[in-house]
Design a protein around this motif. Structure first.
Motif, PDB file in Angstrom:
ATOM      1  N   VAL A   4       0.839  -1.210   0.000  1.00 51.91           N
ATOM      2  CA  VAL A   4       0.000   0.000   0.000  1.00 51.91           C
ATOM      3  C   VAL A   4       0.869   1.254   0.000  1.00 51.91           C
ATOM      4  CG1 VAL A   4      -1.668   1.323   1.344  1.00 51.91           C
ATOM      5  CG2 VAL A   4      -1.976  -1.137   1.077  1.00 51.91           C
ATOM      6  N   MET A   5       1.940   1.257   0.806  1.00 54.63           N
ATOM      7  CA  MET A   5       2.798   2.433   0.864  1.00 54.63           C
ATOM      8  C   MET A   5       3.544   2.650  -0.447  1.00 54.63           C
ATOM      9  SD  MET A   5       1.925   3.613   3.680  1.00 54.63           S
ATOM     10  CE  MET A   5       2.974   5.057   3.621  1.00 54.63           C
ATOM     11  N   MET A   6       3.955   1.577  -1.126  1.00 55.77           N
ATOM     12  CA  MET A   6       4.583   1.727  -2.433  1.00 55.77           C
ATOM     13  C   MET A   6       3.586   2.301  -3.436  1.00 55.77           C
ATOM     14  SD  MET A   6       7.199  -1.485  -2.946  1.00 55.77           S
ATOM     15  CE  MET A   6       6.140  -2.789  -2.354  1.00 55.77           C
ATOM     16  N   ALA A   7       2.324   1.870  -3.334  1.00 55.07           N
ATOM     17  CA  ALA A   7       1.291   2.422  -4.210  1.00 55.07           C
ATOM     18  C   ALA A   7       1.115   3.919  -3.961  1.00 55.07           C
ATOM     19  CB  ALA A   7      -0.034   1.688  -3.980  1.00 55.07           C
ATOM     20  N   TYR A   8       1.061   4.320  -2.687  1.00 53.23           N
ATOM     21  CA  TYR A   8       0.920   5.739  -2.364  1.00 53.23           C
ATOM     22  C   TYR A   8       2.113   6.545  -2.887  1.00 53.23           C
ATOM     23  CZ  TYR A   8      -2.907   4.491   0.816  1.00 53.23           C
ATOM     24  OH  TYR A   8      -4.085   4.032   1.358  1.00 53.23           O
ATOM     25  N   ALA A   9       3.306   5.946  -2.820  1.00 53.56           N
ATOM     26  CA  ALA A   9       4.493   6.636  -3.330  1.00 53.56           C
ATOM     27  C   ALA A   9       4.353   6.909  -4.825  1.00 53.56           C
ATOM     28  CB  ALA A   9       5.738   5.795  -3.065  1.00 53.56           C
ATOM     29  N   LEU A  10       3.909   5.912  -5.587  1.00 50.79           N
ATOM     30  CA  LEU A  10       3.746   6.095  -7.030  1.00 50.79           C
ATOM     31  C   LEU A  10       2.609   7.075  -7.339  1.00 50.79           C
ATOM     32  CD1 LEU A  10       4.245   2.410  -8.222  1.00 50.79           C
ATOM     33  CD2 LEU A  10       5.868   4.297  -8.362  1.00 50.79           C
ATOM     34  N   LEU A  11       1.544   7.038  -6.542  1.00 46.90           N
ATOM     35  CA  LEU A  11       0.445   7.992  -6.751  1.00 46.90           C
ATOM     36  C   LEU A  11       0.894   9.418  -6.424  1.00 46.90           C
ATOM     37  CD1 LEU A  11      -2.565   5.939  -5.336  1.00 46.90           C
ATOM     38  CD2 LEU A  11      -1.957   6.340  -7.727  1.00 46.90           C
ATOM     39  N   ALA A  12       1.832   9.538  -5.493  1.00 48.96           N
ATOM     40  CA  ALA A  12       2.407  10.868  -5.210  1.00 48.96           C
ATOM     41  C   ALA A  12       3.163  11.381  -6.436  1.00 48.96           C
ATOM     42  CB  ALA A  12       3.323  10.797  -3.993  1.00 48.96           C
ATOM     43  N   PHE A  13       3.826  10.475  -7.161  1.00 50.01           N
ATOM     44  CA  PHE A  13       4.499  10.868  -8.403  1.00 50.01           C
ATOM     45  C   PHE A  13       3.481  11.395  -9.417  1.00 50.01           C
ATOM     46  CE2 PHE A  13       8.204   8.096  -7.252  1.00 50.01           C
ATOM     47  CZ  PHE A  13       9.174   9.071  -7.408  1.00 50.01           C
ATOM     48  N   THR A  14       2.337  10.719  -9.532  1.00 46.39           N
ATOM     49  CA  THR A  14       1.324  11.178 -10.502  1.00 46.39           C
ATOM     50  C   THR A  14       0.774  12.546 -10.101  1.00 46.39           C
ATOM     51  OG1 THR A  14      -0.563  10.101  -9.377  1.00 46.39           O
ATOM     52  CG2 THR A  14       0.673   8.779 -10.965  1.00 46.39           C
ATOM     53  N   MET A  15       0.642  12.775  -8.783  1.00 50.11           N
ATOM     54  CA  MET A  15       0.185  14.088  -8.318  1.00 50.11           C
ATOM     55  C   MET A  15       1.197  15.167  -8.671  1.00 50.11           C
ATOM     56  SD  MET A  15       0.960  16.393  -5.647  1.00 50.11           S
ATOM     57  CE  MET A  15       1.718  15.356  -4.416  1.00 50.11           C
ATOM     58  N   MET A  16       2.485  14.890  -8.421  1.00 55.84           N
ATOM     59  CA  MET A  16       3.533  15.855  -8.729  1.00 55.84           C
ATOM     60  C   MET A  16       3.614  16.101 -10.237  1.00 55.84           C
ATOM     61  SD  MET A  16       5.828  17.823  -7.367  1.00 55.84           S
ATOM     62  CE  MET A  16       6.391  17.237  -5.774  1.00 55.84           C
ATOM     63  N   SER A  17       3.432  15.037 -11.029  1.00 57.08           N
ATOM     64  CA  SER A  17       3.410  15.198 -12.485  1.00 57.08           C
ATOM     65  C   SER A  17       2.283  16.131 -12.895  1.00 57.08           C
ATOM     66  CB  SER A  17       3.227  13.831 -13.154  1.00 57.08           C
ATOM     67  OG  SER A  17       4.295  12.970 -12.885  1.00 57.08           O
ATOM     68  N   GLY A  18       1.133  15.987 -12.217  1.00 58.92           N
ATOM     69  CA  GLY A  18      -0.005  16.848 -12.532  1.00 58.92           C
ATOM     70  C   GLY A  18       0.285  18.310 -12.257  1.00 58.92           C
ATOM     71  N   ILE A  19       0.919  18.600 -11.118  1.00 57.07           N
ATOM     72  CA  ILE A  19       1.262  19.987 -10.789  1.00 57.07           C
ATOM     73  C   ILE A  19       2.191  20.584 -11.839  1.00 57.07           C
ATOM     74  CG2 ILE A  19       2.481  21.450  -9.130  1.00 57.07           C
ATOM     75  CD1 ILE A  19       1.500  19.612  -6.918  1.00 57.07           C
ATOM     76  N   VAL A  20       3.246  19.833 -12.163  1.00 58.91           N
ATOM     77  CA  VAL A  20       4.230  20.332 -13.117  1.00 58.91           C
ATOM     78  C   VAL A  20       3.619  20.478 -14.504  1.00 58.91           C
ATOM     79  CG1 VAL A  20       6.458  19.860 -14.200  1.00 58.91           C
ATOM     80  CG2 VAL A  20       6.125  19.361 -11.788  1.00 58.91           C
ATOM     81  N   ALA A  21       2.776  19.512 -14.894  1.00 54.75           N
ATOM     82  CA  ALA A  21       2.145  19.568 -16.216  1.00 54.75           C
ATOM     83  C   ALA A  21       1.214  20.772 -16.344  1.00 54.75           C
ATOM     84  CB  ALA A  21       1.377  18.280 -16.485  1.00 54.75           C
ATOM     85  N   TYR A  73      -0.285   2.624 -13.539  1.00 53.91           N
ATOM     86  CA  TYR A  73      -0.610   1.194 -13.646  1.00 53.91           C
ATOM     87  C   TYR A  73      -0.066   0.386 -12.474  1.00 53.91           C
ATOM     88  CZ  TYR A  73      -2.902   1.273 -18.180  1.00 53.91           C
ATOM     89  OH  TYR A  73      -3.810   1.473 -19.198  1.00 53.91           O
ATOM     90  N   PRO A  74       1.254   0.420 -12.201  1.00 55.68           N
ATOM     91  CA  PRO A  74       1.733  -0.352 -11.043  1.00 55.68           C
ATOM     92  C   PRO A  74       1.177   0.163  -9.719  1.00 55.68           C
ATOM     93  CG  PRO A  74       3.501   0.995 -11.965  1.00 55.68           C
ATOM     94  CD  PRO A  74       2.368   1.053 -12.927  1.00 55.68           C
ATOM     95  N   ALA A  75       0.885   1.469  -9.637  1.00 54.33           N
ATOM     96  CA  ALA A  75       0.327   2.013  -8.393  1.00 54.33           C
ATOM     97  C   ALA A  75      -1.028   1.389  -8.091  1.00 54.33           C
ATOM     98  CB  ALA A  75       0.207   3.530  -8.489  1.00 54.33           C
ATOM     99  N   VAL A  76      -1.907   1.349  -9.077  1.00 56.38           N
ATOM    100  CA  VAL A  76      -3.244   0.767  -8.886  1.00 56.38           C
ATOM    101  C   VAL A  76      -3.133  -0.725  -8.580  1.00 56.38           C
ATOM    102  CG1 VAL A  76      -5.423   0.210 -10.046  1.00 56.38           C
ATOM    103  CG2 VAL A  76      -4.431   2.492 -10.275  1.00 56.38           C
ATOM    104  N   PHE A  77      -2.235  -1.422  -9.274  1.00 57.21           N
ATOM    105  CA  PHE A  77      -2.072  -2.853  -9.043  1.00 57.21           C
ATOM    106  C   PHE A  77      -1.518  -3.127  -7.646  1.00 57.21           C
ATOM    107  CE2 PHE A  77      -1.605  -3.916 -13.859  1.00 57.21           C
ATOM    108  CZ  PHE A  77      -2.944  -3.590 -14.032  1.00 57.21           C
ATOM    109  N   LEU A  78      -0.538  -2.330  -7.212  1.00 54.76           N
ATOM    110  CA  LEU A  78       0.017  -2.498  -5.869  1.00 54.76           C
ATOM    111  C   LEU A  78      -1.028  -2.200  -4.803  1.00 54.76           C
ATOM    112  CD1 LEU A  78       3.548  -0.877  -6.313  1.00 54.76           C
ATOM    113  CD2 LEU A  78       3.107  -3.267  -5.715  1.00 54.76           C
ATOM    114  N   LEU A  79      -1.836  -1.161  -5.030  1.00 56.83           N
ATOM    115  CA  LEU A  79      -2.871  -0.809  -4.065  1.00 56.83           C
ATOM    116  C   LEU A  79      -3.908  -1.924  -3.972  1.00 56.83           C
ATOM    117  CD1 LEU A  79      -4.062   1.222  -2.104  1.00 56.83           C
ATOM    118  CD2 LEU A  79      -5.183   2.359  -4.036  1.00 56.83           C
TER     119      LEU A  79
END
Length: 667
Positions: free
Chosen positions: A538-555, A579-585
């Motif tokens: 779950v924590m690895m999934a949250y880490a990857l979802l944090a990347f998607t959030m940061m990508s959204g801000i920068v984009a 993809y891996p974030a959702v699968f890990l979660l």
């Protein structure tokens, strides 16, 4: 297909909104009320059934059997829903109360006064014991020694303990509680002949299909990995800073040399054996907010209070953050003296505030600090450990861990390097860019090694994987974020600032939220490898979802500045992480269900943390189904969605703990 998309989107929205509202209903009216009026109702069951039927219709309309991996994944989800339905319709649960030496042949059905026969002739409790951690009174395990007689008159012996169940003819018995005199034990009885095997089959199929989709080059994730955009670099970000102060004056205490010798003295603290250094450090952090006071070590402060409390009472060392409370007490500055909290007649001023209706969080925190001082001066806080085997190496390792503030150092280092890395990506024509970039990557790698070493040291000290509380999970999350950056920094240069900034902010949260992190013994129910893997996924999934959030801000910033090329790159990068974030979660949630089933006999209880984790999974599953739901297609809409979606992660991790509570607050 258009009408089906509208219906499925509407159903998904209603389902997510219903579960979100239900968690607040539970917080206000209780778990049984939420179960009776929402989770266990026919209309809620029908809502899930309609969602399943809509999913099957989409599978048929889109001919998903031509993509075997996708087909198996959705079949697994339908199988899990079928298992949940079977459990709801056919399972039973109850309680068996045993007294030592008294045979029992029936148990009480849950939420009723009715009894049901056991699947054998009788069960008898032969003995109950509480196993404690060495040298403490903290329970490590609860064990019931029982005998039971089967229909063929065979006598059997068994031990039922936490995470160790007894299964007889489809009935499972779980250690739940015990009588105060320890002459009786309470067991949970669970019978679920259809739901559990069907659900477990779904979990296995889900795991296989998710791995399949990640390694199949013909599927979306495989195509994203081969995108030429990933070879490019891009974009920008913001900043953060901090400051400190000092002062001095001599106060009576022991010498620094003697304090250093006493630092390794083993004491019973927080239900475990720890060096005096840990107790002293936590004591001073709790009172003063720092690990030293006017040049004195934590051990010197502790012994000063023990030897001369009347002198130390005049030391301004009780941190009072609330300005209103400082004004009420007439305190100048941020620190109060213990003497300030008593009036001329010796009356305790905080008690007067509480009595007059002025109790606040700040008052409770200050009152707690006073209580800790009184415990120390009355000899209740410092208890030397005696009569138990001491691992001296662990004590020394713990002192080293306490004296190296690696979390504070790393959050400042990572944030600084992350800001610098973003600036270097912004200015590709800078003369010394390549040299500075290599330096940032090198220092980032060193920072990662320090974090690995600190985490490993905490692991060695505690004797378990450090995932037992909020501080430890934030530490693990930062480690995952930086590990992703280290692994991908050559292939994806843009990942470097993301990894450094996100790990830096995560360590900052750990630093602020846990000013006195404590390496405590785990509750018996938490001592399971399944729990460790569940939290890790779950924590690895949250880490990857944090990347998607940061990508959204920068984009979004890039779009505002007209950098359309950056938008496309960040979209690919975000989807690659999604993809891996959702699968890990998903894997983490369902593995947590297995752990709960092993521990309590129920793999899903609609606890607020479980519900919000499921909401997060559904929210992030939407952009993976662009042809099924009315999901955002254009890059700007997609990144805006990912930015908003991250609030579900924040609610799951932080919001549930602070606003909703529930069973998951034990850590």
């Amino acid at each position: 297909m258009k009408h089906l998309r509208i219906v499925l989107t509407l159903l998904m929205t209603i389902l997510i909104a219903t579960m979100a509202v239900a968690t607040f209903v539970e917080q206000r009216h209780g778990a049984s009320y939420a179960a009776t009026h929402v989770y266990h109702t026919s209309w809620f069951f029908a809502l899930w059934a309609l969602m399943a039927l809509g999913g099957m219709a989409a599978i048929w309309r889109m001919h998903l059997w031509r993509r075997l991996g996708v087909m198996l994944l959705h079949a697994a989800l339908l199988l899990i829903l079928a298992g949940a339905a079977a459990s709801w319709l056919t399972s039973s649960e109850g309680t068996l109360h045993l007294r030592k030496g008294q045979p029992a042949d029936c148990y009480t059905i849950k939420d009723s006064q009715l009894s049901a026969a056991l699947p054998f002739q009788q069960m008898t409790l032969q003995g109950f014991s509480v196993v404690c951690y060495p040298g403490t009174e903290a329970p490590q395990d609860f064990q019931s020694q029982v005998t039971y007689i089967t229909a063929d008159r065979q006598h059997h012996e068994a031990t039922i303990s936490m995470n160790h169940i007894l299964e007889v003819e489809g009935y499972r018995f779980y250690q739940t509680s015990f009588d105060p005199d320890r002459q009786g034990s309470v067991l949970t009885v669970n019978y679920d002949p259809w739901g559990t095997p069907i659900s477990y089959g779904g979990y296995v199929l889900l795991a296989l299909s998710m791995v399949w989709l990640l390694i199949d080059r013909r599927e979306t994730f495989g195509r994203l990995l081969r995108s030429p955009l990933l070879r490019q670099g891009a974009t920008l970000m913001l900043l953060i800073v901090c400051s400190m102060s000092v002062h001095a004056r001599s106060v009576p205490t022991i010498t620094a040399e003697r304090a250093n010798r006493l630092a390794e003295m083993p004491v019973v603290y927080n239900d475990r054996i720890a060096p005096l250094n840990t107790l002293a450090r936590d004591f001073l952090l709790k009172l003063y907010g720092r690990t030293s006071y006017k040049g004195l070590t934590a051990e010197q402060v502790v012994y000063g209070w023990m030897q001369r409390p009347e002198t130390w009472s005049d030391e301004p060392m009780l941190l009072v953050k609330d300005s209103k409370l400082r004004q009420q007490l007439g305190i100048d500055g941020k620190y109060a003296r213990l003497a300030d909290l008593f009036d001329n007649t010796g009356q305790y001023r905080l008690q007067q505030l509480i009595a007059s209706g002025g109790e606040t969080k700040a008052v409770r925190e200050l009152d707690e600090k006073v209580g800790i001082i009184l415990m120390l001066t009355e000899g209740e806080l410092l208890r030397p450990a005696s009569g138990v085997a001491i691992n001296q190496h662990r004590l020394v390792a713990e002192i080293c861990y306490n004296r190296i503030p690696f979390v504070s150092l790393l959050f400042m280092t990572n944030l600084t390097l992350g800001i610098l890395a973003f600036c270097l990506l912004l200015i590709p024509a800078f003369r010394f860019r390549h040299c500075l970039w290599q330096t940032v990557c090198l220092l980032g790698g060193l920072s990662w090694l320090v974090l690995v070493a600190g985490y490993a040291l905490r692991w060695y000290i505690s004797g378990r994987i450090p995932l037992g509380n909020g501080f430890e999970t934030m530490l693990f999350l930062a480690l995952v974020l930086q590990t992703v950056g280290v692994m991908l920094h050559r292939r994806l240069s843009i990942i470097v600032p993301f990894a450094l900034l996100l790990s830096g902010f995560t360590l900052l949260v750990a630093h602020l939220s846990e000013m006195n992190p404590q390496i405590t013994s785990l509750m018996p129910v938490l001592q399971s490898p399944l729990l460790t893997i569940h939290v890790s996924l779950v924590m690895m999934a949250y880490a990857l979802l944090a990347f998607t959030m940061m990508s959204g801000i920068v984009a979004l910033i890039a779009h505002h500045r007209g950098h359309t090329g950056h938008e496309e790159l960040l979209t690919v990068l975000s989807q690659l992480m999604l993809y891996p974030a959702v699968f890990l979660l998903a894997g983490g949630i369902f593995l947590g269900a297995v752990w709960a089933n092993v521990s309590w006999g129920k793999y899903w209880s609609w606890d607020p943390k479980e519900v919000w984790a499921l909401i997060t999974l559904l929210v992030y599953a939407v952009p993976l189904h662009r042809t099924t739901f009315l999901a955002p297609h254009r890059p700007v809409a997609y990144h805006l969605y990912m930015l908003i979606a991250f609030f579900s992660v924040l609610m799951t991790y932080f919001g549930v703990n602070y606003f909703l509570g529930g069973m998951h607050s034990y850590a």
